[in-house]
Structure formats: C-alpha cells, structure tokens
Design a protein around this motif. Structure first.
Motif, PDB file in Angstrom:
ATOM      1  N   UNK A  91      -5.331  -1.089  -0.710  1.00 52.55           N
ATOM      2  CA  UNK A  91      -5.639   0.325  -0.540  1.00 52.55           C
ATOM      3  C   UNK A  91      -7.112   0.635  -0.808  1.00 52.55           C
ATOM      4  N   UNK A  92      -7.952  -0.400  -0.882  1.00 52.45           N
ATOM      5  CA  UNK A  92      -9.373  -0.182  -1.190  1.00 52.45           C
ATOM      6  C   UNK A  92     -10.094   0.430   0.006  1.00 52.45           C
ATOM      7  N   UNK A  93     -11.063   1.283  -0.297  1.00 52.58           N
ATOM      8  CA  UNK A  93     -11.952   1.890   0.706  1.00 52.58           C
ATOM      9  C   UNK A  93     -11.175   2.522   1.869  1.00 52.58           C
ATOM     10  N   UNK A  94     -10.069   3.194   1.516  1.00 56.51           N
ATOM     11  CA  UNK A  94      -9.311   3.902   2.541  1.00 56.51           C
ATOM     12  C   UNK A  94      -8.374   3.037   3.368  1.00 56.51           C
ATOM     13  N   UNK A  95      -8.277   1.761   3.021  1.00 52.53           N
ATOM     14  CA  UNK A  95      -7.370   0.891   3.770  1.00 52.53           C
ATOM     15  C   UNK A  95      -5.920   1.215   3.423  1.00 52.53           C
ATOM     16  N   UNK A  96      -5.011   0.666   4.217  1.00 52.80           N
ATOM     17  CA  UNK A  96      -3.581   0.823   3.947  1.00 52.80           C
ATOM     18  C   UNK A  96      -2.825  -0.288   4.651  1.00 52.80           C
ATOM     19  N   UNK A  97      -3.266  -1.527   4.385  1.00 52.26           N
ATOM     20  CA  UNK A  97      -2.737  -2.673   5.129  1.00 52.26           C
ATOM     21  C   UNK A  97      -1.928  -3.580   4.227  1.00 52.26           C
ATOM     22  N   UNK A  98      -0.847  -4.149   4.777  1.00 53.16           N
ATOM     23  CA  UNK A  98      -0.074  -5.168   4.069  1.00 53.16           C
ATOM     24  C   UNK A  98      -0.817  -6.496   4.210  1.00 53.16           C
ATOM     25  N   UNK A  99      -1.215  -7.074   3.078  1.00 53.47           N
ATOM     26  CA  UNK A  99      -1.978  -8.325   3.101  1.00 53.47           C
ATOM     27  C   UNK A  99      -1.118  -9.543   2.807  1.00 53.47           C
ATOM     28  N   UNK A 100       0.062  -9.324   2.251  1.00 53.54           N
ATOM     29  CA  UNK A 100       0.949 -10.443   1.924  1.00 53.54           C
ATOM     30  C   UNK A 100       2.364  -9.902   1.753  1.00 53.54           C
ATOM     31  N   UNK A 101       3.340 -10.774   1.869  1.00 52.38           N
ATOM     32  CA  UNK A 101       4.735 -10.354   1.710  1.00 52.38           C
ATOM     33  C   UNK A 101       5.564 -11.529   1.223  1.00 52.38           C
ATOM     34  N   UNK A 102       6.653 -11.202   0.548  1.00 51.61           N
ATOM     35  CA  UNK A 102       7.586 -12.212   0.046  1.00 51.61           C
ATOM     36  C   UNK A 102       8.996 -11.797   0.436  1.00 51.61           C
ATOM     37  N   UNK A 103       9.721 -12.713   1.051  1.00 53.72           N
ATOM     38  CA  UNK A 103      11.123 -12.463   1.386  1.00 53.72           C
ATOM     39  C   UNK A 103      11.975 -12.850   0.187  1.00 53.72           C
ATOM     40  N   UNK A 104      12.729 -11.867  -0.365  1.00 51.61           N
ATOM     41  CA  UNK A 104      13.514 -12.129  -1.575  1.00 51.61           C
ATOM     42  C   UNK A 104      14.962 -12.513  -1.266  1.00 51.61           C
ATOM     43  N   UNK A 105      15.480 -12.057  -0.131  1.00 51.03           N
ATOM     44  CA  UNK A 105      16.878 -12.318   0.208  1.00 51.03           C
ATOM     45  C   UNK A 105      17.863 -11.414  -0.507  1.00 51.03           C
ATOM     46  N   UNK A 106      17.359 -10.505  -1.352  1.00 45.25           N
ATOM     47  CA  UNK A 106      18.253  -9.654  -2.144  1.00 45.25           C
ATOM     48  C   UNK A 106      18.678  -8.430  -1.354  1.00 45.25           C
TER      49      UNK A 106
END
Length: 322
Positions: A91-106
């Motif tokens: 969320x830095x400098x007005x950003x709103x991007x997903x940079x990483x993700x983890x699949x939990x399976x839950x």
C-alpha cells in the motif's frame, strides 16, 4: 444513578455488505486508518480524520474477507479470505497491489494470527485443510516452521492468538468442543489444555503482560483464564451474558477494559480485572461480528470500533481517560 451508555462518536457507512473484521493503524506515521473487510471481498481503508474511505481494495475473487492485519512500520497489509488464500498487499505511495499470496486450503472461519518476532522476521499462524491443525510459517519465504494439532479429537480449530514469550513463540487456540490449548511453537508441543466452554470457542484474546486470557463461545458464558509459570491454563473468572453468542473479544492494550461483539447486536464493555459489566453499547440492528481497539499512544484519542452484519461500523470513545 449510572450514566446512560454513550452514542457512537461516528458511524462509517458504505461498506456495501456485511462487515466481518476490523484493524486499526494509528501509530502516528501518517493519518489514522481503520481497515475493514467485507462479505463481498472489499477491503475499505478508512481515514479517521475525514471519516471516509481513502481507497477500496477488491480482493479474494469476491469472497468474504475474514481477517486483516498491517505490519508495523511498513505499508504492508495481510488479508485472509474465504477463497482459502492469504494475500500480501503493498500500500506504499498510493499502491494497492497484491505482491504475494499463500493458499491455505482452509474452508473454515478461523482467523490467522501474526507475530513480528524481530525487524524483517514475521511468523504467521494459519488454519489448514486439516480442520484441527495450525500451520506456522515464516512470511518472507513462506517456509513452514511447524504444524500444531491436539492429540485428542477436539473438533475444528475455531480461533487463535500467537505471541512472543520469554521462551519463544507460543500460541493459544480455541476448538469446537469448547477447549482452549496453549502450544509451544518452538518445540512443537502442547503446554496445556483447558475445557473452558461447553460449546465451540468462537473467539479469544490474551493479555500477555498479565498472562491472562478470555474466551467467548456460542454459549452465554464469557470465561477468563490465567497462564501460570509452568504454562498451565487455569480457570479464573466468568460472567453470564444476557444472550448467548460472542463473535469477538478484545482486551485494550492498557489492560483496563474488555469489549465483546454479541450475536444479540450489542457491544458489551467489561472491566478486565474482575469482568465487571460497565456498559452495553446499543446501535447495531444485526449481529456484531468484530470489535477492535485503536493503537493510539495518547489515551484520550483511544477508540473502540465495532463491525456488524448490518453493513455499518460504529466508532466509540469510551473510558479513554488516562
């Protein structure tokens, strides 16, 4: 005569769906913010000065957002959705991007727990596809540190909180059969088990300074318990609620008050020392899903927020004297 309960300081409208979870970020680095996660997958970033959303992040493929946490001293936000994914946002400098993700399976409703052990090192505890299991990972590399699960069949993992003890990270988890378990994360073992409720444990919080915790359930008992020097959980005190069902319970950082989110549409405030009922905050017209205290350093600025199924967020200023 007792003073009547206060009205909300203000109400945040415009979430467009059920509001499931809240997280404050009021550390003095920029404007005071409140993050909220909704049933439609939207994450609202509310500016508490303008009382309007600074931005809205569309997330989790339209699935419900059930947990949010911002990392300290950074512009990183972590979100958990019912799409079985954890998302890391820049969320830095007005950003709103997903940079990483983890699949939990839950597929459950158990919220994650985050522990920043040192600068640059963060542990994340999350539920897995195995309904009774907790997985603890190091966030930078998603390397698994351990998995934790009870020896006995206690049903589904319902809620948890991880914190740093002198001996290393520990994690407290609540289960479907009403049990609360304390785990040693470093040595992957169970410290203690306590049958705190007769119904599923819906929420818990731990006051680390006082080694004392609280749990709410689908029953009408709010239960406190202590952690002794041998890491044993012991019943401490309890209070019978007017109506059953607690979605969320939070102890304020100064250890003076406790707030609960009720299935009966009410927010209840208790003295934390003896669980003395102090106030019933009535405004919402449907179940309250979450309560959160702000992390303002200046006591008069401290706030309590409540999120409801009625699509509104109420913000209150209560017992904020130093």
């Amino acid at each position: 005569m007792a003073r009547p309960p206060p009205n909300p300081l203000y109400i945040l409208r415009g979430s467009g769906d059920v509001v499931n979870t809240l997280h404050f970020c009021c550390d003095g680095q920029g404007p005071s913010l409140l993050y909220s996660g909704s049933g439609s997958g939207a994450i609202h970033v509310w500016n508490l000065t303008t009382r309007r959303p600074e931005r809205v992040l569309e997330s989790h493929s339209g699935n419900s957002v059930i947990w949010l946490q911002a990392l300290k001293e950074s512009s990183t936000l972590i979100s958990q959705g019912r799409d079985m994914r954890m998302c890391v946002w820049d969320l830095s400098e007005g950003r709103g991007a997903v940079t990483d993700a983890l699949f939990t399976g839950s597929v459950g409703f158990c919220q994650c727990s985050l522990l920043e052990t040192q600068p640059g090192s963060t542990l994340l505890a999350h539920p897995t596809e195995h309904m009774e299991e907790v997985s603890v990972v190091e966030m930078k590399s998603w390397t698994q540190v351990c998995t934790l699960k009870p020896d006995l069949k206690l049903g589904m993992l319902m809620c948890m909180k991880m914190w740093q003890a002198e001996s290393g990270p520990v994690l407290c988890a609540g289960y479907e059969d009403g049990s609360v378990i304390l785990y040693d994360v470093s040595h992957r073992r169970l410290f203690s088990c306590l049958k705190a409720h007769t119904e599923p444990v819906m929420c818990l919080d731990v006051d680390v300074c006082r080694q004392k915790g609280v749990s709410g359930s689908s029953d009408n008992i709010l239960q406190s318990w202590t952690i002794d020097d041998q890491r044993n959980l012991q019943m401490h005190g309890s209070v019978q609620l007017t109506n059953p069902g607690v979605s969320s319970a939070r102890v304020r950082a100064d250890g003076k008050i406790l707030a609960t989110a009720g299935w009966d549409n009410n927010v209840r405030v208790f003295g934390w020392k003896k669980l003395k009922p102090l106030a019933v905050l009535q405004h919402h017209t449907d179940m309250v899903n979450s309560v959160a205290f702000s992390d303002h350093q200046d006591p008069p600025q401290r706030l309590l927020a409540a999120a409801s199924k009625d699509q509104r967020i109420t913000v209150w200023s209560i017992y904020s004297e130093s």
